[in-house]
Motif scaffolding. Structure first.
Motif, short mmCIF file in Angstrom:
data_model
loop_
_atom_site.label_atom_id
_atom_site.label_comp_id
_atom_site.label_asym_id
_atom_site.label_seq_id
_atom_site.Cartn_x
_atom_site.Cartn_y
_atom_site.Cartn_z
N GLY A 478 0.78 -1.22 0.00
CA GLY A 478 0.00 0.00 0.00
C GLY A 478 0.81 1.28 0.00
N SER A 479 2.13 1.16 0.16
CA SER A 479 2.98 2.36 0.16
C SER A 479 3.21 2.83 -1.27
CB SER A 479 4.32 2.05 0.84
OG SER A 479 4.13 1.80 2.21
N GLY A 541 -5.20 0.36 -2.58
CA GLY A 541 -5.61 1.72 -2.24
C GLY A 541 -6.93 2.08 -2.87
N LYS A 542 -7.16 3.36 -3.07
CA LYS A 542 -8.38 3.85 -3.68
C LYS A 542 -8.04 4.87 -4.75
CE LYS A 542 -11.27 3.36 0.47
NZ LYS A 542 -12.17 4.07 1.42
N THR A 543 -8.88 4.95 -5.74
CA THR A 543 -8.73 5.99 -6.76
C THR A 543 -10.08 6.66 -6.98
OG1 THR A 543 -7.83 6.46 -8.96
CG2 THR A 543 -9.25 4.53 -8.77
N ASP A 653 -17.15 7.18 0.54
CA ASP A 653 -16.62 6.01 -0.14
C ASP A 653 -17.19 5.83 -1.54
OD1 ASP A 653 -15.02 5.45 1.98
OD2 ASP A 653 -16.40 4.01 2.89
N ALA A 654 -18.38 6.36 -1.81
CA ALA A 654 -18.99 6.20 -3.13
C ALA A 654 -18.20 6.91 -4.21
CB ALA A 654 -20.42 6.70 -3.11
N GLU A 655 -17.42 7.90 -3.84
CA GLU A 655 -16.63 8.65 -4.83
C GLU A 655 -15.35 7.94 -5.19
OE1 GLU A 655 -16.45 13.00 -4.44
OE2 GLU A 655 -17.33 12.66 -2.46
N PHE A 656 -15.01 6.85 -4.51
CA PHE A 656 -13.74 6.16 -4.74
C PHE A 656 -13.97 4.70 -5.08
CE2 PHE A 656 -12.58 9.83 -2.29
CZ PHE A 656 -11.36 10.22 -2.82
N ILE A 657 -13.03 4.15 -5.81
CA ILE A 657 -13.02 2.72 -6.13
C ILE A 657 -11.76 2.11 -5.52
CG2 ILE A 657 -12.86 1.01 -7.98
CD1 ILE A 657 -14.40 2.86 -9.77
N SER A 658 -11.93 1.05 -4.80
CA SER A 658 -10.79 0.38 -4.19
C SER A 658 -10.11 -0.56 -5.19
CB SER A 658 -11.24 -0.43 -2.96
OG SER A 658 -11.79 0.44 -1.98
N PHE A 659 -8.82 -0.77 -5.01
CA PHE A 659 -8.10 -1.74 -5.84
C PHE A 659 -7.12 -2.52 -4.97
CE2 PHE A 659 -5.86 2.33 -6.03
CZ PHE A 659 -4.56 1.99 -5.73
#
Length: 659
Positions: A478-479, A541-543, A653-659
């Motif tokens: 995650g870094s 992370g999230k984007t 959280d709805a504004e981001f997508i996790s990966f």
């Protein structure tokens, strides 16, 4: 590491830092930047060195005042012009591209050289320059050299410039700028004069003394062939020492001898670093800024610009008695003052308050491996290494962040340029330094495109991929792996996308950031990009969902938002900036969409092809840029939109997508 800014900033706030660079000059410079130095002791040694040089060669840098011929004044800058013998009439003539020496910006009037007698004339209007005040010849702005052709003023015969049949070219001292000895202005503006017999005698005396000197530190290295160095060959320069006047070689040799005699190792290395900086201003490729009225260093353009007219800065530097400050640029005093300020900042960092330009101290922050004046000394972990970062041994999952600035493919030939300083510094420091064991900074593994060495986009891609993959393994989960990039060609961004995909990381953001100053000599007025894309890559992370454009139109909106934010920060993007911003986002999207099916085992040519085909299927960069082509000035119509924007609410959280 490059110039070392990420390391210095991380060290400043207390982080342990680990830096790598394959170029020994980068290693040396960053180590000297970050290493603790006794500033007071350094300044004493530096001043002693300058006084010794003044005793030995100071007399060569003085001239008689035009107002008071009995008064000897320090010379700030000397002006030289290349000359050649006419092939037809065999007379020696000057190669002047133009006769304007100074503009009416920081000087009250334009200064023109008389093409007939060489006297300097001050004029109000270059469109109506009038006649020479001495010989009454018609003054002119344009010289006898244009578009690579030089006309002999005696017979009119045309010569090609440069022409190896005339090289190496001779140089003639034709003018100089000086300052009043007591520092008090006697007139409005600067002091220029035609070089007189005494000035020419000073040059001849320095040449004689140099001829009698047995050099120990002047390098004899031949200039090897290269994308940039071949330009020097076309002008007849064969050895690095050919790029200096005898007076400069004399000063450099004496400086090196004084530096090696200093017993304190850290101070000796600091002054050796100053010496390498001084080289940039003490050579035959330095130009004179006719508006700022100062000597420019050789790397004010990222190459080896060979001019017909060049400027020689006062080797020692000049103190203004009225202010105590250094005058002009490029002398020992200028270099010493600059270095002292930099190392003093390391001991007591500060920020500048923008509205008032006042300094704001940063208590508890400092730069170095230990803190001066603290007993016992407070220390930090610092590791600076001259190694290939694709091959270093770093434990897996041990790094909190990787920050780098990879070469922008073929934009700058770093090793070819740095050899200019390296061949001198190596003689001064000695090959006992492991990093200086080789005669050149050129390395087969250097990550730059280079036509001469047949390093194309595939080798560049493979090399960047190896570095990124090695660092990705060393990162904690995650870094971030963060790097900056910009290039005019989309193929360079395809290369970067391949390197990210090979790591298994995801590019979560590309952030536009001003990099070069728009006023830089090689950028100003060209429309080229000054904006880098900062790529942020992570394993998890999230984007932001809105950044994942599905088509060229939605990507145009993302680019539009970036332009708004740049303008809010006072930056006016150029067309080149728009192109680079869009290309950065396109590379990010290619990584996002190709990551799950990516096969790093494919040949590099095939991997580049996969990215290229995806970008082509997306619609390419041209469609994204169509929205900006109708603008006279990019972003000029965004002011109202920016004013009307509401403050951003906190993200959910709805504004981001996790990966």
């Amino acid at each position: 590491m490059g110039g070392g800014i990420p390391l210095l900033e991380a060290n400043r706030v207390g982080s342990a830092v680990l830096g790598f660079d394959i170029n020994p000059m980068a290693w040396w410079i960053v180590r000297e930047e970050i290493e603790t130095l006794d500033v007071a002791a350094y300044r004493k040694s530096a001043d002693d060195l300058r006084r010794s040089l003044d005793d030995a060669i100071g007399r060569f840098y003085r001239t008689a005042s035009l107002a008071e011929p009995s008064q000897q004044c320090p010379v700030k800058s000397y002006f030289w012009v290349k000359t050649q013998a006419c092939e037809l009439c065999e007379k020696q003539f000057d190669l002047f591209p133009g006769y304007r020496l100074a503009r009416d910006v920081r000087h009250p009037k334009h200064v023109l050289v008389c093409a007939h007698c060489g006297v300097l004339n001050e004029v109000d209007d270059t469109n109506k320059p009038g006649e020479c005040k001495i010989c009454c010849s018609r003054l002119q702005l344009n010289g006898n050299v244009t578009r690579g052709k030089a006309l002999c003023p005696n017979c009119g015969h045309a010569h090609r410039v440069p022409d190896l049949r005339s090289a190496p070219y001779k140089h003639r001292l034709f003018a100089l700028e000086y300052v009043n000895a007591n520092g008090a202005p006697r007139r409005n503006g600067r002091l220029f004069k035609k070089a007189d017999e005494e000035d020419l005698a000073n040059v001849a005396a320095a040449e004689k003394l140099w001829a009698e000197t047995e050099p120990r530190f002047v390098p004899s290295n031949a200039i090897p062939s290269g994308d940039e160095t071949d330009r020097l060959h076309r002008w007849g320069y064969k050895k690095y020492s050919d790029l200096f006047h005898a007076r400069q070689l004399l000063g450099l040799e004496l400086s090196a001898r004084l530096i090696t005699a200093i017993p304190d190792e850290r101070i000796r290395r600091a002054l050796a670093t100053n010496f390498s900086d001084l080289l940039r201003y003490q050579n035959q490729l330095c130009r004179y800024d006719s508006m700022a009225l100062k000597v420019l260093d050789i790397f004010s353009i990222h190459g080896f610009p060979v001019g017909l007219i060049h400027a020689e800065a006062n080797f020692l530097g000049i103190v203004n008695p009225a202010t105590g400050n250094a005058v002009g640029s490029g002398g020992w005093l200028n270099i010493i003052d600059k270095f002292e300020k930099a190392k003093s900042y390391c001991d007591a960092p500060f920020e500048i308050r923008s509205k008032t330009s006042t300094r704001v101290p940063l208590p508890g922050e400092w730069i170095g491996e230990f803190r001066n004046g603290i007993h016992p000394p407070e220390s930090r972990e610092v590791g600076i290494h001259c190694e290939d970062s694709a091959r270093v041994n770093i434990p897996e999952h041990s790094l909190d962040a990787v920050l780098t600035d990879p070469p922008y493919f073929g934009n700058v030939q770093y090793a070819e340029l740095m050899d200019f300083c390296y061949v001198w510094l190596r003689r001064l420091v000695g090959s006992k330094e492991h990093a200086f064991s080789q005669e050149t900074t050129r390395n087969a593994d250097e990550l730059t495109g280079n036509v001469t060495l047949q390093r194309g986009i595939e080798k560049f891609t493979d090399g960047v991929s190896q570095v990124f993959c090695r660092m990705a393994k060393a990162l904690k989960p995650g870094s971030p792996l963060v790097f900056t990039f910009h290039h005019n060609a989309l193929v360079a961004y395809e290369s970067i996308a391949v390197a990210i995909l090979d790591t298994g990381l995801t590019c979560s953001a590309t952030i536009p950031s001003p990099a070069e100053m728009g006023g830089s000599i090689h950028i100003s007025g060209t429309g080229s990009s000054i904006i880098d894309s900062i790529f942020v890559c992570r394993s998890t992370g999230k984007t932001k969902r809105s950044s994942l454009a599905a088509d060229p139109l939605s990507l145009s909106r993302v680019v539009e938002q970036d332009l708004r934010q740049l303008e809010a920060g006072g930056v006016t993007p150029t067309c080149g900036d728009c192109h680079c911003i869009a290309a950065g986002h396109l590379a990010r999207l290619a990584v996002w969409h190709l990551r799950h099916a990516w096969d790093p085992a494919l040949a590099v040519k095939s991997r580049l092809g996969v990215v290229r085909e995806w970008m082509k299927a997306f619609g390419g960069i041209e469609v994204v840029l169509e929205n900006f082509q109708s603008r006279k000035k990019p972003g000029a119509n965004l002011v109202t939109a920016r004013v009307n924007e509401e403050p951003q609410a906190s993200f959910d959280d709805a504004e981001f997508i996790s990966f």
